[in-house]
Design a protein around this motif. Structure first.
Motif, PDB file in Angstrom:
ATOM      1  N   UNK A   1      -6.250   1.658   0.110  1.00 18.11           N
ATOM      2  CA  UNK A   1      -5.297   0.601   0.401  1.00 18.11           C
ATOM      3  C   UNK A   1      -4.571   0.116  -0.854  1.00 18.11           C
ATOM      4  N   UNK A   2      -5.275  -0.534  -1.760  1.00 15.53           N
ATOM      5  CA  UNK A   2      -4.624  -1.110  -2.922  1.00 15.53           C
ATOM      6  C   UNK A   2      -4.441  -0.117  -4.043  1.00 15.53           C
ATOM      7  N   UNK A   3      -3.212   0.003  -4.529  1.00 14.99           N
ATOM      8  CA  UNK A   3      -2.892   0.992  -5.548  1.00 14.99           C
ATOM      9  C   UNK A   3      -2.874   0.405  -6.953  1.00 14.99           C
ATOM     10  N   UNK A   4      -3.491  -0.757  -7.154  1.00 16.33           N
ATOM     11  CA  UNK A   4      -3.455  -1.439  -8.446  1.00 16.33           C
ATOM     12  C   UNK A   4      -3.989  -0.639  -9.611  1.00 16.33           C
ATOM     13  N   UNK A   5      -4.885   0.299  -9.364  1.00 17.22           N
ATOM     14  CA  UNK A   5      -5.439   1.083 -10.474  1.00 17.22           C
ATOM     15  C   UNK A   5      -4.407   2.017 -11.092  1.00 17.22           C
ATOM     16  N   UNK A   6      -3.273   2.225 -10.426  1.00 20.79           N
ATOM     17  CA  UNK A   6      -2.206   3.070 -10.974  1.00 20.79           C
ATOM     18  C   UNK A   6      -1.161   2.260 -11.731  1.00 20.79           C
ATOM     19  N   UNK A   7      -1.359   0.965 -11.838  1.00 20.68           N
ATOM     20  CA  UNK A   7      -0.452   0.084 -12.580  1.00 20.68           C
ATOM     21  C   UNK A   7      -0.768   0.237 -14.068  1.00 20.68           C
TER      22      UNK A   7
ATOM     23  N   UNK B   1       3.128   9.019 -22.266  1.00 14.22           N
ATOM     24  CA  UNK B   1       1.728   9.400 -22.259  1.00 14.22           C
ATOM     25  C   UNK B   1       0.892   8.793 -21.146  1.00 14.22           C
ATOM     26  N   UNK B   2       1.494   8.054 -20.230  1.00 15.81           N
ATOM     27  CA  UNK B   2       0.720   7.346 -19.205  1.00 15.81           C
ATOM     28  C   UNK B   2       0.395   8.190 -17.981  1.00 15.81           C
ATOM     29  N   UNK B   3       1.094   9.273 -17.742  1.00 19.91           N
ATOM     30  CA  UNK B   3       0.837  10.056 -16.531  1.00 19.91           C
ATOM     31  C   UNK B   3       1.548   9.443 -15.339  1.00 19.91           C
ATOM     32  N   UNK B   4       0.774   9.008 -14.345  1.00 20.12           N
ATOM     33  CA  UNK B   4       1.355   8.414 -13.144  1.00 20.12           C
ATOM     34  C   UNK B   4       1.493   6.908 -13.302  1.00 20.12           C
ATOM     35  N   UNK B   5       2.399   6.314 -12.513  1.00 22.39           N
ATOM     36  CA  UNK B   5       2.601   4.874 -12.567  1.00 22.39           C
ATOM     37  C   UNK B   5       2.858   4.305 -11.182  1.00 22.39           C
ATOM     38  N   UNK B   6       2.737   2.994 -11.073  1.00 20.45           N
ATOM     39  CA  UNK B   6       2.943   2.284  -9.818  1.00 20.45           C
ATOM     40  C   UNK B   6       4.358   1.704  -9.801  1.00 20.45           C
TER      41      UNK B   6
ATOM     42  N   UNK C   1       0.860  -1.181   0.000  1.00 24.08           N
ATOM     43  CA  UNK C   1       0.000   0.000   0.000  1.00 24.08           C
ATOM     44  C   UNK C   1       0.899   1.233   0.000  1.00 24.08           C
ATOM     45  N   UNK C   2       0.313   2.376  -0.263  1.00 22.13           N
ATOM     46  CA  UNK C   2       1.069   3.623  -0.175  1.00 22.13           C
ATOM     47  C   UNK C   2       1.400   3.947   1.279  1.00 22.13           C
ATOM     48  N   UNK C   3       0.548   3.496   2.195  1.00 18.54           N
ATOM     49  CA  UNK C   3       0.778   3.785   3.610  1.00 18.54           C
ATOM     50  C   UNK C   3       1.940   2.977   4.175  1.00 18.54           C
ATOM     51  N   UNK C   4       2.098   1.709   3.748  1.00 21.09           N
ATOM     52  CA  UNK C   4       3.233   0.929   4.252  1.00 21.09           C
ATOM     53  C   UNK C   4       4.470   1.073   3.356  1.00 21.09           C
ATOM     54  N   UNK C   5       4.349   1.872   2.312  1.00 18.46           N
ATOM     55  CA  UNK C   5       5.446   2.239   1.401  1.00 18.46           C
ATOM     56  C   UNK C   5       6.060   1.061   0.640  1.00 18.46           C
ATOM     57  N   UNK C   6       5.331  -0.051   0.563  1.00 18.09           N
ATOM     58  CA  UNK C   6       5.810  -1.141  -0.277  1.00 18.09           C
ATOM     59  C   UNK C   6       5.634  -0.807  -1.751  1.00 18.09           C
ATOM     60  N   UNK C   7       4.705   0.111  -2.048  1.00 17.03           N
ATOM     61  CA  UNK C   7       4.523   0.623  -3.403  1.00 17.03           C
ATOM     62  C   UNK C   7       4.491   2.144  -3.350  1.00 17.03           C
ATOM     63  N   UNK C   8       4.827   2.766  -4.478  1.00 18.27           N
ATOM     64  CA  UNK C   8       4.797   4.215  -4.610  1.00 18.27           C
ATOM     65  C   UNK C   8       4.140   4.568  -5.938  1.00 18.27           C
ATOM     66  N   UNK C   9       3.563   5.760  -5.991  1.00 22.92           N
ATOM     67  CA  UNK C   9       3.010   6.289  -7.230  1.00 22.92           C
ATOM     68  C   UNK C   9       3.839   7.504  -7.604  1.00 22.92           C
ATOM     69  N   UNK C  10       4.461   7.422  -8.789  1.00 18.55           N
ATOM     70  CA  UNK C  10       5.323   8.489  -9.303  1.00 18.55           C
ATOM     71  C   UNK C  10       5.027   8.673 -10.786  1.00 18.55           C
ATOM     72  N   UNK C  11       5.602   9.686 -11.410  1.00 18.27           N
ATOM     73  CA  UNK C  11       5.417   9.824 -12.866  1.00 18.27           C
ATOM     74  C   UNK C  11       5.900   8.563 -13.578  1.00 18.27           C
TER      75      UNK C  11
END
Length: 166
Positions: free
Chosen positions: A115-121, A25-30, A10-20
């Protein structure tokens, strides 16, 4: 059945991050969190969070860019088709924090629902470039609840690598 979903990224436990994203052309990514250990092959990375919708509710929405179809949920001869809309999750990540010279997108303070950041993948634009895949896991032993969409590592993913699925 899955009973350790709290250990997923999750972004809260920092196991994943969302960055450019590095995808044009994708914008943000996981990304795999840079402070973590990355992900091992077949490890669940994160879930695809969002509103669970019926076909009628999904059709009524204008934007389907973060929509994920979950087919065959429930028991019986006519399984229910459900949808997960990750747009609300993605749109809520408006706060940024600079880490290692790059902006990371974060939920607002106190927001524990995201919780789950899968939509940014992002889409790998071809199976050869994908380092993750979509899977579905039941959280209950009876398999009555809809399966949870999850992003799973196809091979080891190093900290800081962008997570892409096809």
């Amino acid at each position: 059945p899955i009973n350790k979903w709290q250990t997923w990224g999750t972004l809260l436990n920092r196991q994943v991050e969302v960055r450019p994203s590095k995808v044009p052309g994708a914008g943000r990514g996981l990304y795999a969190g840079r402070t973590g250990t990355g992900f091992k092959k077949e490890q669940i990375i994160t879930m695809y969070s969002g509103a669970l919708l019926s076909r009628k509710e999904m059709t009524a929405r204008d934007d389907h860019s973060y929509m994920l179809r979950i087919s065959g949920t429930g028991q019986g001869k006519s399984p229910t088709v459900m949808f997960v809309d990750g747009k609300e999750y993605a749109d809520a990540l408006t706060r940024t924090e600079e880490r290692d010279g790059e902006n990371c997108y974060l939920p607002m303070p106190g927001d524990t629902e995201r919780q789950g950041a899968g939509s940014l993948c992002n889409d790998a634009k071809g199976e050869a470039h994908a380092n993750a895949r979509l899977d579905f896991k039941y959280l209950d032993q009876q398999q009555i609840l809809p399966p949870i969409p999850v992003i799973v590592a196809k091979h080891d993913i190093a900290p800081g690598d962008e997570i892409l699925f096809n």
